[in-house]
Design a protein around this motif. Structure first.
Motif, short mmCIF file in Angstrom:
data_model
loop_
_atom_site.label_atom_id
_atom_site.label_comp_id
_atom_site.label_asym_id
_atom_site.label_seq_id
_atom_site.Cartn_x
_atom_site.Cartn_y
_atom_site.Cartn_z
N CYS A 1 0.85 -1.19 0.00
CA CYS A 1 0.00 0.00 0.00
C CYS A 1 0.88 1.24 0.00
N LEU A 2 0.78 2.06 -1.03
CA LEU A 2 1.50 3.32 -1.10
C LEU A 2 0.58 4.45 -0.64
N HIS A 3 0.96 5.12 0.43
CA HIS A 3 0.18 6.24 0.96
C HIS A 3 0.87 7.56 0.60
N PHE A 4 0.08 8.51 0.16
CA PHE A 4 0.59 9.86 -0.09
C PHE A 4 -0.44 10.83 0.45
N GLU A 5 -0.01 11.75 1.34
CA GLU A 5 -0.99 12.61 1.97
C GLU A 5 -0.40 13.94 2.39
N ALA A 6 -1.28 14.88 2.69
CA ALA A 6 -0.91 16.18 3.23
C ALA A 6 -1.60 16.35 4.57
N PHE A 7 -0.87 16.87 5.54
CA PHE A 7 -1.46 17.09 6.87
C PHE A 7 -0.64 18.14 7.59
N GLN A 8 -1.16 18.59 8.71
CA GLN A 8 -0.48 19.59 9.51
C GLN A 8 0.46 18.90 10.48
N LEU A 9 1.74 19.28 10.46
CA LEU A 9 2.72 18.80 11.42
C LEU A 9 3.06 19.98 12.32
N GLY A 10 2.38 20.05 13.47
CA GLY A 10 2.46 21.25 14.28
C GLY A 10 1.73 22.38 13.58
N MET A 11 2.41 23.45 13.30
CA MET A 11 1.81 24.58 12.58
C MET A 11 2.15 24.55 11.09
N ALA A 12 3.00 23.62 10.69
CA ALA A 12 3.50 23.62 9.31
C ALA A 12 2.82 22.52 8.48
N PRO A 13 2.32 22.85 7.30
CA PRO A 13 1.78 21.82 6.39
C PRO A 13 2.93 21.00 5.80
N VAL A 14 2.76 19.71 5.72
CA VAL A 14 3.76 18.83 5.13
C VAL A 14 3.08 17.82 4.22
N TYR A 15 3.89 17.24 3.33
CA TYR A 15 3.44 16.15 2.47
C TYR A 15 4.26 14.92 2.83
N MET A 16 3.63 13.76 2.82
CA MET A 16 4.32 12.55 3.26
C MET A 16 3.92 11.37 2.38
N ALA A 17 4.90 10.53 2.07
CA ALA A 17 4.67 9.30 1.32
C ALA A 17 5.34 8.15 2.07
N PHE A 18 4.65 7.02 2.17
CA PHE A 18 5.23 5.84 2.81
C PHE A 18 4.55 4.59 2.29
N LEU A 19 5.23 3.47 2.51
CA LEU A 19 4.76 2.19 1.98
C LEU A 19 4.45 1.24 3.13
N ARG A 20 3.35 0.50 3.01
CA ARG A 20 3.00 -0.53 3.99
C ARG A 20 2.86 -1.87 3.27
N PHE A 21 3.32 -2.91 3.95
CA PHE A 21 3.29 -4.27 3.41
C PHE A 21 2.03 -4.97 3.88
N MET A 22 1.31 -5.61 2.96
CA MET A 22 0.10 -6.33 3.32
C MET A 22 0.47 -7.74 3.77
N GLY A 23 0.92 -7.83 5.00
CA GLY A 23 1.35 -9.07 5.60
C GLY A 23 1.96 -8.77 6.96
N ASP A 24 2.58 -9.79 7.58
CA ASP A 24 3.13 -9.62 8.91
C ASP A 24 4.47 -8.88 8.89
N GLU A 25 4.86 -8.39 10.07
CA GLU A 25 6.07 -7.60 10.20
C GLU A 25 7.32 -8.39 9.82
N ILE A 26 7.37 -9.66 10.23
CA ILE A 26 8.56 -10.47 9.94
C ILE A 26 8.74 -10.61 8.43
N GLU A 27 7.66 -10.84 7.72
CA GLU A 27 7.75 -10.98 6.26
C GLU A 27 8.06 -9.66 5.59
N ALA A 28 7.59 -8.55 6.19
CA ALA A 28 7.85 -7.23 5.62
C ALA A 28 9.34 -6.93 5.59
#
Length: 320
Positions: free
Chosen positions: A212-239
């Protein structure tokens, strides 16, 4: 945040996303003599649950969960769990007599002698446990269903991975792509309109797994930021068998993030709040977009790699 243009392109269409994955499953519970729709989904064939007469006695008539001490009973011998005792206002749900504080010590003792399969056997868990040890195992069982990784709403659906892939595609209309590389474009005409937890989700299929590729915008404190990260659809050990890289740039400069995808056992919010991904400050994002600060134009490229052990069993070598 209203996206004016969002596009995700894979440059390596190596596998066709499976179209026929996951169906709602129905399991027959012989202790109720009727068919009950599961609240979770499984793509596997569901077998009848092994039920014994004693196990039926240990099933609470109100919530239908297994009862653990203290097990309460009314004067007529009808039992129920301690949680439901307060829900029924101290009245027996079977005969309506007052419950009082009578414990069924005999049934508690019988439970100690039982060995039962993990309730996640429908997902493949082969383990059998003493009755009082079973609950602790089930809370951390590797075969327990996963929560829906969709972050845009409080989705309560759970299931195995093929079921959730179909759920994301059919219910949440998430874009599905095959390949280990991607090219994600994000364009917004008014970059100053940043609402908290504005996000996008894309699912990638590669190496026989889903990400799962996530891309989003949100407030980090008072500053707007953009963030992208990847999640594995399975357990942590396999990730841990996979790594990924993300890159964003423009005007002769770039930011690069490299890391290991987090398992979807970790919630979307937990990953985001830990800042475990590519974070782009708004001023830098506008600089990447051309510097005129009038329009946001971000291109996030990336690659997913599978780590292969080296011949001598030492440091792993990426499989490019």
């Amino acid at each position: 945040m209203d996206e004016e243009s969002v596009e995700c392109v894979t440059s390596d269409e190596e596998e066709q996303v499976e179209e026929n994955v996951g169906e709602n499953n129905v399991i027959e519970n012989s202790s109720h003599n009727h068919r009950k729709l599961l609240q979770f989904g499984s793509s596997k064939k569901v077998l009848n649950r092994p039920v014994s007469g004693v196990h039926e006695l240990l099933e609470c008539p109100v919530c239908t969960d297994s009862m653990y001490p203290p097990i309460h009973q009314c004067r007529n011998g009808h039992t129920l769990c301690s949680t439901c005792k307060t829900r029924v206002h101290n009245r027996c749900p079977t005969c309506r007599q007052e419950l009082g504080d009578i414990r069924c010590l005999a049934l508690e003792k019988v439970a100690e002698s039982l060995e039962l399969p993990c309730k996640h056997y429908v997902f493949g868990c082969p383990e059998i446990f003493p009755y009082y040890s079973k609950l602790k195992h089930e809370m951390t069982c590797n075969f327990r269903p996963y929560n829906c990784p969709y972050a845009g709403s409080e989705c309560a659906v759970t299931g195995d991975i093929p079921y959730l892939v179909a759920h994301l595609r059919d219910r949440h209309k998430v874009d599905m792509h095959s390949g280990q590389t991607f090219n994600h474009r994000y364009v917004k005409s008014n970059p100053r309109e940043v609402e908290n937890a504005t996000w996008m989700l894309t699912v990638f299929h590669c190496y026989g797994q889903y990400f799962c590729l996530h891309f989003e915008a949100f407030q980090l404190g008072m500053a707007p930021v953009y963030m992208a990260f990847l999640r594995f659809m399975g357990d942590e050990i396999e990730a841990r068998n996979y790594t990924y890289s993300l890159e964003v740039g423009g005007n002769g400069r770039k930011l690069i993030w490299e890391g290991t995808p987090r398992s979807i056992r970790d919630s979307h919010r937990k990953v985001r709040d830990s800042h475990d991904g590519l974070i782009i400050q708004r001023n830098m994002a506008l600089f990447f977009s051309g510097g005129d600060r009038k329009e946001l134009k971000l291109r996030v490229t990336g690659q997913i790699r599978k780590e292969q052990p080296s011949p001598d069993g030492g440091i792993s070598i990426p499989n490019l």
